[in-house]
Scaffold this motif. Structure first.
Motif, PDB file in Angstrom:
ATOM      1  N   ALA A  27     -83.778 -16.433  15.296  1.00  0.00           N
ATOM      2  CA  ALA A  27     -84.482 -16.219  16.564  1.00  0.00           C
ATOM      3  C   ALA A  27     -85.053 -17.540  17.044  1.00  0.00           C
ATOM      4  CB  ALA A  27     -85.579 -15.187  16.395  1.00  0.00           C
ATOM      5  N   THR A  28     -84.734 -17.918  18.289  1.00  0.00           N
ATOM      6  CA  THR A  28     -85.124 -19.243  18.786  1.00  0.00           C
ATOM      7  C   THR A  28     -86.041 -19.172  20.006  1.00  0.00           C
ATOM      8  OG1 THR A  28     -83.105 -19.340  20.133  1.00  0.00           O
ATOM      9  CG2 THR A  28     -83.018 -20.282  17.898  1.00  0.00           C
ATOM     10  N   SER A  29     -86.405 -17.964  20.415  1.00  0.00           N
ATOM     11  CA  SER A  29     -87.258 -17.863  21.603  1.00  0.00           C
ATOM     12  C   SER A  29     -88.231 -16.701  21.460  1.00  0.00           C
ATOM     13  CB  SER A  29     -86.404 -17.677  22.868  1.00  0.00           C
ATOM     14  OG  SER A  29     -85.713 -16.433  22.812  1.00  0.00           O
ATOM     15  N   VAL A  30     -89.326 -16.809  22.208  1.00  0.00           N
ATOM     16  CA  VAL A  30     -90.339 -15.763  22.218  1.00  0.00           C
ATOM     17  C   VAL A  30     -90.743 -15.521  23.664  1.00  0.00           C
ATOM     18  CG1 VAL A  30     -92.583 -15.010  21.395  1.00  0.00           C
ATOM     19  CG2 VAL A  30     -91.212 -16.539  20.004  1.00  0.00           C
ATOM     20  N   SER A  31     -90.748 -14.228  24.039  1.00  0.00           N
ATOM     21  CA  SER A  31     -91.179 -13.859  25.381  1.00  0.00           C
ATOM     22  C   SER A  31     -92.362 -12.905  25.285  1.00  0.00           C
ATOM     23  CB  SER A  31     -90.031 -13.203  26.150  1.00  0.00           C
ATOM     24  OG  SER A  31     -89.701 -11.950  25.564  1.00  0.00           O
ATOM     25  N   VAL A  32     -93.012 -12.696  26.413  1.00  0.00           N
ATOM     26  CA  VAL A  32     -94.149 -11.784  26.443  1.00  0.00           C
ATOM     27  C   VAL A  32     -93.724 -10.374  26.074  1.00  0.00           C
ATOM     28  CG1 VAL A  32     -95.886 -10.736  27.950  1.00  0.00           C
ATOM     29  CG2 VAL A  32     -95.393 -13.179  28.121  1.00  0.00           C
ATOM     30  N   ASN A  33     -92.563  -9.960  26.548  1.00  0.00           N
ATOM     31  CA  ASN A  33     -92.081  -8.609  26.267  1.00  0.00           C
ATOM     32  C   ASN A  33     -91.768  -8.403  24.787  1.00  0.00           C
ATOM     33  OD1 ASN A  33     -92.292  -7.836  28.955  1.00  0.00           O
ATOM     34  ND2 ASN A  33     -90.186  -8.463  29.439  1.00  0.00           N
ATOM     35  N   ASP A  34     -91.402  -9.470  24.096  1.00  0.00           N
ATOM     36  CA  ASP A  34     -91.071  -9.326  22.670  1.00  0.00           C
ATOM     37  C   ASP A  34     -92.248  -8.773  21.868  1.00  0.00           C
ATOM     38  OD1 ASP A  34     -88.541 -10.263  23.094  1.00  0.00           O
ATOM     39  OD2 ASP A  34     -88.982 -12.332  22.502  1.00  0.00           O
TER      40      ASP A  34
END
Length: 820
Positions: free
Chosen positions: A162-169
């Motif tokens: 996993a290389t990204s993080v979003s608010v929805n995650d």
């Protein structure tokens, strides 16, 4: 001091080891209580699936380090009471949506270090601690069921893919009261959406396992979001990869934070120039504690760590260097003004290889209260320089830890401690301490730790009476003298674990003692009088000793208050006798041997019960077999024998007073008074009857014996009333023995009414025989036969010559025939 409680929190918990009692805690709230009874450790068993024969009541289960590829519904279906489950390093690839359907009591779940590609469905409403880190998720997107985990306090997640993080995650975690959060898997992120962490508003402790080298803008966004959640402490794990070229200032956002008060940098590589940038920003931030743990330090500038003088104050109060490795062939160079450290209260240099104390630097910290120099290479002269005066040094120091070093001279150390005017606690454990000369301790030192030094039994002579806490664990002590503890009147805590002590002397006198550890020794029993001189004792740890399961130990397990024992019951087992070896003392308490042989009251109760039952049974048998009557007869027989020894020839030479003594029942007295006595006395015979001739005032048995011995014959008037009379029984019994004694036939039986021989009571066994073998006179109903009856009876009483008796009988018969 030795710990009395094991507290387990995630994410640091990777596998579970069953202790006597393990309390899994979330903060100060107990989550699971794991004991040997309700726990199962199946780690490293090369299992391919969860066993189907596990006990249904199991609460704590460790399945780590096996080869389990999936978890399905039937694997855990029966474990409805499961509270703690860890399955790490098993290669798990799949967890079915109904795998935990029946495990609603599950509060701690750790499935880290596996190969899960998606976050599994977890309908566990009571879940408090969850570790999903080090798996192979493609993203950090959390399923919607996380909205239902309203008790989740500690959560860990990480994936190298996993290389990204979003608010929805992380949005499903908004409702969770999350206080501890671990994110990442030592990999670098490509994207971070601002506000992703900020929505976790209850955070207190955060661990970022993310590598930053070229993406420090992401690091700054994360710190900003965490500060918005009012997170207090942040751990930066594997912050920089080796040989990372760092341009600019990656920590310039720290001074802008308001709530982060603790920062830890661990398991990373760091240049001296980067450390200077970090410390400059910490100096201007609200951070109060900075810690460097397991750091590889490299000096990339010729002047090393150069910290310029600052014109602003700092909130920094604690600095920790724990496990700093420096591979360059020179000592690290530190150049900074001592004034900058004047407000420090806590300083730790541990695992740094220090062999000489930089006393000029450290002594310039007047506010220092705690100094930890453990796990170094310090010696006596490396800490206390001979050429340096220590007067006035460490004016506020209260706690000094010198454990895991090379100190050796206790007398020298005791003298030097006088120079530290307010020091109260000294830790010299794990050194090479020897005792050569008398020690002189200052009165302000109240705590001393000498554990894991070979000191022997004489160590108590070199201690101070002012000590309140003494740790002498694993110091080679084998004997405690009777009065040794009384030499320390202020002693509150004494640790004597891991020695060779065989017994604790009776009547120890330590009125202030609160804690006593004597576990891991050679103690076989603890007597009840040991604790009489310890009225304030709150904790006694005595497990893992070779207890002998006898009555001495039985007192220990029955009478002692078990709340004193933090390691009860699983660390208390029998070593002897062989039949009890391995049994816990708790089971010995409940065993038949312990219950019966070690309780005097129970022994007395059992013995009394046996006696009562035996006496009752014998009494019933005695009564059923007419024992009372036979007993009385035995006494009469003894009296007859005594008389016989005095009057053996009396019968042959004596002149009798009576022709006959009549024995009859009182219910037959009418016939005796109206028929028998008048007929005999009318013929000139002298008759003895009890109603008339017994001597007043004498015992009845004596009267019976005297009258029988004074009579030539004894007449028994037999009837159903006779065999029911106890006194008639006595008279018959005595008459039988008298007849045997004089070898003469002295008994005359008159059968007043028919008596079936078989209907006679058992005690008339002799009478049965007599009636079968001996002739008796039967009272006739016919008047003609009555004349023959009286004639026969008179003949028997008038002479002992049988021929005369027969002749008289013949004449009477002839006369009756003529009259007829």
């Amino acid at each position: 001091m030795p710990a009395t409680l094991w507290t387990i929190t995630l994410p640091s918990l990777l596998f579970f080891v069953v202790r006597p009692t393990v309390l899994v805690k979330d903060g100060n709230v107990q989550v699971c209580s794991c004991t040997r009874k309700n726990s199962k450790d199946l780690s490293n068993h090369n299992l391919k699936r969860i066993p189907s024969d596990l006990p249904d009541d199991i609460e704590c289960l460790d399945m780590s380090h096996n080869n389990i590829s999936n978890i399905v519904h039937g694997d855990l279906n029966r474990l409805t009471q499961l509270c703690f489950l860890t399955i790490t390093h098993c290669g798990i690839q799949f967890i079915s949506h109904d795998a935990f359907y029946n495990n609603q009591e599950l509060r701690v779940l750790n499935v880290s270090y596996n190969q899960l590609t998606v976050v599994p469905y977890l309908p566990l409403l009571q879940l408090r601690i969850l570790d999903l880190s080090s798996n192979n998720y493609d993203s950090y997107g959390l399923p919607g069921f996380f909205n239902n985990l309203t008790h989740l306090n500690d959560f860990s997640i990480g994936s190298p893919r996993a290389t990204s993080v979003s608010v929805n995650d992380l949005a499903p975690l908004q409702n969770a009261p999350l206080k501890q959060f671990s994110f990442g898997d030592a990999s670098e992120l490509q994207k971070y959406e601002t506000g992703s962490f900020a929505q976790l508003r209850s955070l207190e402790k955060v661990a970022l396992r993310v590598i930053f080298c070229q993406s420090f803008h992401i690091f700054k966004k994360m710190l900003t979001d965490l500060d918005q959640t009012r997170t207090k402490t942040v751990r930066l794990v594997k912050l920089f990869p080796p040989q990372c070229t760092i341009a600019g200032d990656p920590f310039d956002s720290l001074p802008k934070t308001r709530f982060i008060s603790g920062l830890t940098v661990e398991d990373t590589w760091m240049n001296s120039s980067v450390m200077v940038k970090l410390m400059l920003n910490i100096w201007k931030s609200p951070i109060e504690k900075i810690a460097f743990r397991n750091i590889i330090y490299n000096e990339d500038t010729p002047y090393g760590f150069h910290f310029p003088k600052q014109h602003c104050t700092t909130k920094l109060q604690a600095i920790v260097f724990d496990g700093v490795k420096h591979y360059q062939y020179q000592y690290p160079k530190i150049n900074m003004s001592t004034e900058l450290l004047s407000h420090l209260t806590y300083l730790k240099f541990s695992g740094t290889g220090m062999s000489i104390l930089p006393c000029r630097l450290i002594s310039a910290i007047p506010s220092l209260q705690i100094l930890d120099l453990s796990d170094n290479l310090l010696e006596d002269t490396g800490f206390w320089w001979f050429c340096y005066s220590y007067k006035g040094m460490f004016p506020a120091l209260r706690h000094l830890s010198l454990s895991y070093n090379r100190f050796y001279d206790l007398a020298f150390i005791s003298k030097k401690i006088h120079e530290m005017k307010v020091l109260t606690s000294l830790d010299l454990s794990f050194n090479s301490i020897v005792i050569k000369d008398p020690c002189s301790w200052p009165s302000h030192l109240t705590e001393l730790n000498l554990s894991h030094n070979n000191l022997g039994n004489t160590v108590f002579k070199y201690l101070s009476p002012y000590f309140q806490k003494i740790d002498l664990s694993k110091t080679g002590i084998s004997v405690i003298s009777h009065n040794v503890i009384s030499e320390f009147p202020r002693l509150t805590h004494l640790f004597l674990s891991f020695n060779s002590i065989r017994s604790i002397p009776s009547y120890l006198h330590a009125p202030a003692l609160l804690t006593l550890y004597v576990d891991q020794n050679a103690i076989t029993s603890i007597g009840h009088n040991v604790l009489e001189g310890l009225p304030s004792l709150k904790t006694l740890k005595a497990g893992n000793n070779p207890f002998v399961c006898d009555c001495d130990s039985f007192w220990f397990v029955t009478a002692l208050n078990k709340t004193l024992l933090p390691d009860w019951p699983f660390d208390y087992t029998c070593s002897a006798p062989e039949s009890q070896a391995g049994m816990t003392l708790q089971k010995y308490q409940q065993s038949q041997q312990g219950l019966l042989f070690c309780q005097a009251g129970l022994q007395a109760a059992v013995a009394l019960s046996v006696i009562i039952v035996t006496v009752t049974v014998l009494g019933i048998i005695f009564y059923a077999c007419d024992g009372v009557w036979y007993n009385k007869m035995f006494w009469v027989w003894i009296r007859v024998k005594r008389r016989k020894s005095k009057h053996a020839n009396r019968l042959m030479n004596a002149t009798f007073c009576y022709h006959a003594f009549i024995s009859y029942s009182q219910y037959d007295s009418a016939w005796v008074d109206s028929q028998l006595v008048p007929a005999l006395e009318g013929s000139g015979l002298s008759i003895c009857i009890h109603e008339r001739d017994f001597a007043p005032g004498q015992w009845i048995v004596d009267n019976i014996i005297n009258c029988m011995e004074s009579s030539y014959k004894t007449i028994f008037v037999l009837s159903n009333n006779f065999v029911q009379s106890e006194w008639c029984n006595y008279e018959l019994f005595f008459a039988q023995h008298r007849a045997i004694s004089v070898e003469d036939d002295l008994l005359v039986f008159i059968l007043l009414e028919p008596i079936p021989v078989d209907s006679l009571p058992k005690r008339f066994l002799k009478l049965r025989t007599l009636l079968r073998k001996q002739t008796y006179l039967e009272w006739p109903k016919d008047d003609q036969k009555k004349k023959l009856f009286w004639s026969s009876l008179r003949s028997i009483l008038q002479t002992a010559d049988k021929s005369i008796i027969l002749k008289q009988v013949a004449l009477d018969v002839a006369l009756l025939g003529a009259q007829g």
